[in-house]
Design a protein around this motif. Sequence first.
Motif, PDB file in Angstrom:
ATOM      1  N   ILE A 142      34.132  39.158  46.597  1.00  0.00           N
ATOM      2  CA  ILE A 142      34.310  38.412  45.963  1.00  0.00           C
ATOM      3  C   ILE A 142      34.312  36.845  46.331  1.00  0.00           C
ATOM      4  O   ILE A 142      33.404  35.292  45.292  1.00  0.00           O
ATOM      5  CB  ILE A 142      36.162  38.043  45.787  1.00  0.00           C
ATOM      6  N   THR A 143      33.315  36.158  47.291  1.00  0.00           N
ATOM      7  CA  THR A 143      33.606  34.500  47.332  1.00  0.00           C
ATOM      8  C   THR A 143      31.664  34.402  47.048  1.00  0.00           C
ATOM      9  O   THR A 143      31.641  33.421  47.400  1.00  0.00           O
ATOM     10  CB  THR A 143      33.852  34.513  48.648  1.00  0.00           C
ATOM     11  N   ARG A 144      31.406  35.073  47.213  1.00  0.00           N
ATOM     12  CA  ARG A 144      29.514  35.432  47.199  1.00  0.00           C
ATOM     13  C   ARG A 144      29.528  35.680  45.122  1.00  0.00           C
ATOM     14  O   ARG A 144      28.695  34.714  44.246  1.00  0.00           O
ATOM     15  CB  ARG A 144      29.349  37.125  47.278  1.00  0.00           C
ATOM     16  N   GLN A 145      30.632  36.173  45.165  1.00  0.00           N
ATOM     17  CA  GLN A 145      30.440  35.916  43.269  1.00  0.00           C
ATOM     18  C   GLN A 145      30.815  34.668  43.347  1.00  0.00           C
ATOM     19  O   GLN A 145      30.102  33.774  41.970  1.00  0.00           O
ATOM     20  CB  GLN A 145      31.739  37.707  42.741  1.00  0.00           C
ATOM     21  N   MET A 146      31.832  34.251  43.774  1.00  0.00           N
ATOM     22  CA  MET A 146      32.224  32.457  43.175  1.00  0.00           C
ATOM     23  C   MET A 146      31.447  31.425  43.676  1.00  0.00           C
ATOM     24  O   MET A 146      31.594  30.475  42.855  1.00  0.00           O
ATOM     25  CB  MET A 146      33.857  32.272  43.460  1.00  0.00           C
ATOM     26  N   PHE A 147      30.564  31.785  44.194  1.00  0.00           N
ATOM     27  CA  PHE A 147      29.417  31.131  44.565  1.00  0.00           C
ATOM     28  C   PHE A 147      28.180  30.589  44.085  1.00  0.00           C
ATOM     29  O   PHE A 147      27.643  29.551  43.620  1.00  0.00           O
ATOM     30  CB  PHE A 147      29.213  31.263  46.248  1.00  0.00           C
ATOM     31  N   GLY A 148      28.266  32.150  43.747  1.00  0.00           N
ATOM     32  CA  GLY A 148      26.765  32.171  42.268  1.00  0.00           C
ATOM     33  C   GLY A 148      27.847  31.394  41.235  1.00  0.00           C
ATOM     34  O   GLY A 148      28.328  30.883  40.754  1.00  0.00           O
ATOM     35  N   ASP A 149      26.752  32.540  39.968  1.00  0.00           N
ATOM     36  CA  ASP A 149      26.592  31.973  38.592  1.00  0.00           C
ATOM     37  C   ASP A 149      27.642  32.967  37.548  1.00  0.00           C
ATOM     38  O   ASP A 149      27.688  32.878  36.493  1.00  0.00           O
ATOM     39  CB  ASP A 149      25.155  32.375  37.887  1.00  0.00           C
ATOM     40  N   ASP A 150      28.341  33.877  38.624  1.00  0.00           N
ATOM     41  CA  ASP A 150      28.679  35.409  37.640  1.00  0.00           C
ATOM     42  C   ASP A 150      30.917  34.686  37.551  1.00  0.00           C
ATOM     43  O   ASP A 150      30.688  34.342  38.647  1.00  0.00           O
ATOM     44  CB  ASP A 150      28.330  36.354  38.032  1.00  0.00           C
ATOM     45  N   ASP A 151      30.870  34.004  37.058  1.00  0.00           N
ATOM     46  CA  ASP A 151      32.197  33.723  36.805  1.00  0.00           C
ATOM     47  C   ASP A 151      32.841  34.949  35.882  1.00  0.00           C
ATOM     48  O   ASP A 151      34.451  34.455  34.942  1.00  0.00           O
ATOM     49  CB  ASP A 151      32.275  32.619  35.432  1.00  0.00           C
ATOM     50  N   GLY A 152      32.757  36.190  35.654  1.00  0.00           N
ATOM     51  CA  GLY A 152      33.048  36.908  35.573  1.00  0.00           C
ATOM     52  C   GLY A 152      34.385  37.195  36.021  1.00  0.00           C
ATOM     53  O   GLY A 152      34.579  37.480  37.286  1.00  0.00           O
ATOM     54  N   PRO A 153      35.324  38.683  35.843  1.00  0.00           N
ATOM     55  CA  PRO A 153      36.244  39.318  36.940  1.00  0.00           C
ATOM     56  C   PRO A 153      35.629  39.829  37.256  1.00  0.00           C
ATOM     57  O   PRO A 153      34.588  40.383  37.999  1.00  0.00           O
ATOM     58  CB  PRO A 153      36.903  40.237  35.230  1.00  0.00           C
ATOM     59  N   PHE A 154      36.532  40.537  38.644  1.00  0.00           N
ATOM     60  CA  PHE A 154      36.248  40.758  39.731  1.00  0.00           C
ATOM     61  C   PHE A 154      37.798  42.349  39.947  1.00  0.00           C
ATOM     62  O   PHE A 154      38.546  41.784  39.436  1.00  0.00           O
ATOM     63  CB  PHE A 154      36.694  40.019  40.603  1.00  0.00           C
ATOM     64  N   GLU A 155      36.853  43.850  40.056  1.00  0.00           N
ATOM     65  CA  GLU A 155      37.959  44.368  40.228  1.00  0.00           C
ATOM     66  C   GLU A 155      38.063  45.349  41.673  1.00  0.00           C
ATOM     67  O   GLU A 155      36.800  46.150  41.399  1.00  0.00           O
ATOM     68  CB  GLU A 155      37.976  45.401  38.582  1.00  0.00           C
ATOM     69  N   GLY A 156      38.600  45.078  41.674  1.00  0.00           N
ATOM     70  CA  GLY A 156      38.206  45.641  43.406  1.00  0.00           C
ATOM     71  C   GLY A 156      39.950  46.429  43.923  1.00  0.00           C
ATOM     72  O   GLY A 156      41.426  46.580  42.917  1.00  0.00           O
ATOM     73  N   LYS A 157      40.117  47.405  44.982  1.00  0.00           N
ATOM     74  CA  LYS A 157      41.645  48.091  45.343  1.00  0.00           C
ATOM     75  C   LYS A 157      42.579  47.319  45.543  1.00  0.00           C
ATOM     76  O   LYS A 157      43.758  47.350  45.633  1.00  0.00           O
ATOM     77  CB  LYS A 157      40.794  48.751  46.174  1.00  0.00           C
ATOM     78  N   HIS A 158      41.739  46.098  45.881  1.00  0.00           N
ATOM     79  CA  HIS A 158      43.434  44.975  46.846  1.00  0.00           C
ATOM     80  C   HIS A 158      42.945  43.727  45.934  1.00  0.00           C
ATOM     81  O   HIS A 158      44.288  43.129  45.731  1.00  0.00           O
ATOM     82  CB  HIS A 158      43.288  44.585  48.038  1.00  0.00           C
ATOM     83  N   TYR A 159      42.113  43.528  44.912  1.00  0.00           N
ATOM     84  CA  TYR A 159      42.524  41.485  44.602  1.00  0.00           C
ATOM     85  C   TYR A 159      41.676  42.801  43.089  1.00  0.00           C
ATOM     86  O   TYR A 159      40.358  42.765  42.756  1.00  0.00           O
ATOM     87  CB  TYR A 159      41.368  41.151  45.198  1.00  0.00           C
ATOM     88  N   GLN A 160      42.847  42.058  42.260  1.00  0.00           N
ATOM     89  CA  GLN A 160      41.415  41.985  40.890  1.00  0.00           C
ATOM     90  C   GLN A 160      41.721  40.406  40.139  1.00  0.00           C
ATOM     91  O   GLN A 160      43.314  39.254  39.967  1.00  0.00           O
ATOM     92  CB  GLN A 160      42.712  42.474  39.871  1.00  0.00           C
ATOM     93  N   LEU A 161      40.542  39.854  39.807  1.00  0.00           N
ATOM     94  CA  LEU A 161      40.316  38.318  39.340  1.00  0.00           C
ATOM     95  C   LEU A 161      40.365  38.467  38.326  1.00  0.00           C
ATOM     96  O   LEU A 161      38.960  39.240  37.565  1.00  0.00           O
ATOM     97  CB  LEU A 161      39.624  37.739  40.172  1.00  0.00           C
ATOM     98  N   ALA A 162      41.052  38.331  36.930  1.00  0.00           N
ATOM     99  CA  ALA A 162      40.370  37.437  35.625  1.00  0.00           C
ATOM    100  C   ALA A 162      39.434  36.638  35.702  1.00  0.00           C
ATOM    101  O   ALA A 162      38.137  36.943  34.711  1.00  0.00           O
ATOM    102  CB  ALA A 162      41.365  37.738  34.844  1.00  0.00           C
ATOM    103  N   GLU A 163      39.153  36.104  36.411  1.00  0.00           N
ATOM    104  CA  GLU A 163      37.866  34.895  36.754  1.00  0.00           C
ATOM    105  C   GLU A 163      37.358  34.384  37.344  1.00  0.00           C
ATOM    106  O   GLU A 163      38.661  34.471  38.493  1.00  0.00           O
ATOM    107  CB  GLU A 163      37.691  33.713  35.325  1.00  0.00           C
TER     108      GLU A 163
END
Length: 290
Positions: A142-163
């Motif tokens: 998640i932190t790698r995605q947030m630090f990069g250019d992808d503002d999209g969702p994250f779907e994991g087993k424990h965490y789900q982020l809409a953005e």
Amino acid sequence: MKLAIHYPNFSFPGGNTAIAPLLAATARAADEGGASTFTLMDHWFQMEAFAPATEPMLEGYTSLGFLAGITRRITLGLLVTGVTYRYPGLLAKTVATLDVLSEGRAMFGIGAAWYEKEHKALGVPFPPVAERFERLEETLRITRQMFGDDDGPFEGKHYQLAETLCRPKPVQQPGPPVMIGGSGEKKTLRLVAQYGDLCNLSAPDVETVAHKIDVLNQHCADVGRDPAEIEKTIIFGQNPLDDTDGFLRTMESYAKIDVRQVWVSNRGTDDPASWTTEVCDRVLPRLSEI
């Protein structure tokens, strides 16, 4: 070899009013003395192996923000963030904020957390160790995605982020260097191989650390990673001022197995700023030659 200063103790003569001035003076001494990194713990109670839990302990990221404003060159981080304490999206935002306000000097240290007493006392869930490692891996993604250019969702087993929106981005790109704490061979070092920029190993002896590095190198081979991309660091438990020549001989042995940074701490002194100045004056010039 580089020198890092770890600051684990907040119990000093003068009580609570002495905490901020001593912390500030010590961080400035490390900054001006040429140390590479200055770290605090991510704990809410003092560690009972070191002192009673009732002894003073500061919240880590608030303290690092304070230090970012009074230092100029030194890297700042926690040794290490407990994954259980903060939702990963909010943690990514916190680390990005530190990096922006320090003008690119944040280090993102993280681990699976362990101090059950403070979890129970403060009402923080403390899952079994296998789940904590699952959450650690998702947090790294998640932190790698947030630090990069992808503002999209994250779907994991424990965490789900809409953005995964994070503005401003960290100054350092693709993000602050990631240091995964711990020496566990099956899980921790595999995560280092896959996601880490630094590993942080306890150093009971050179042979043990050499073995851990061999295990890390095998994990790197398994995931297709060049192990040279990962900086090997150690925590050293002894005061380098007690036997400086012996300390430096020991560090020469660690350097031969590719250790590039050593953490020392101010335990056992009532004047951590003067201690840090002396370490930087007496030890660092010779350590830098190794």
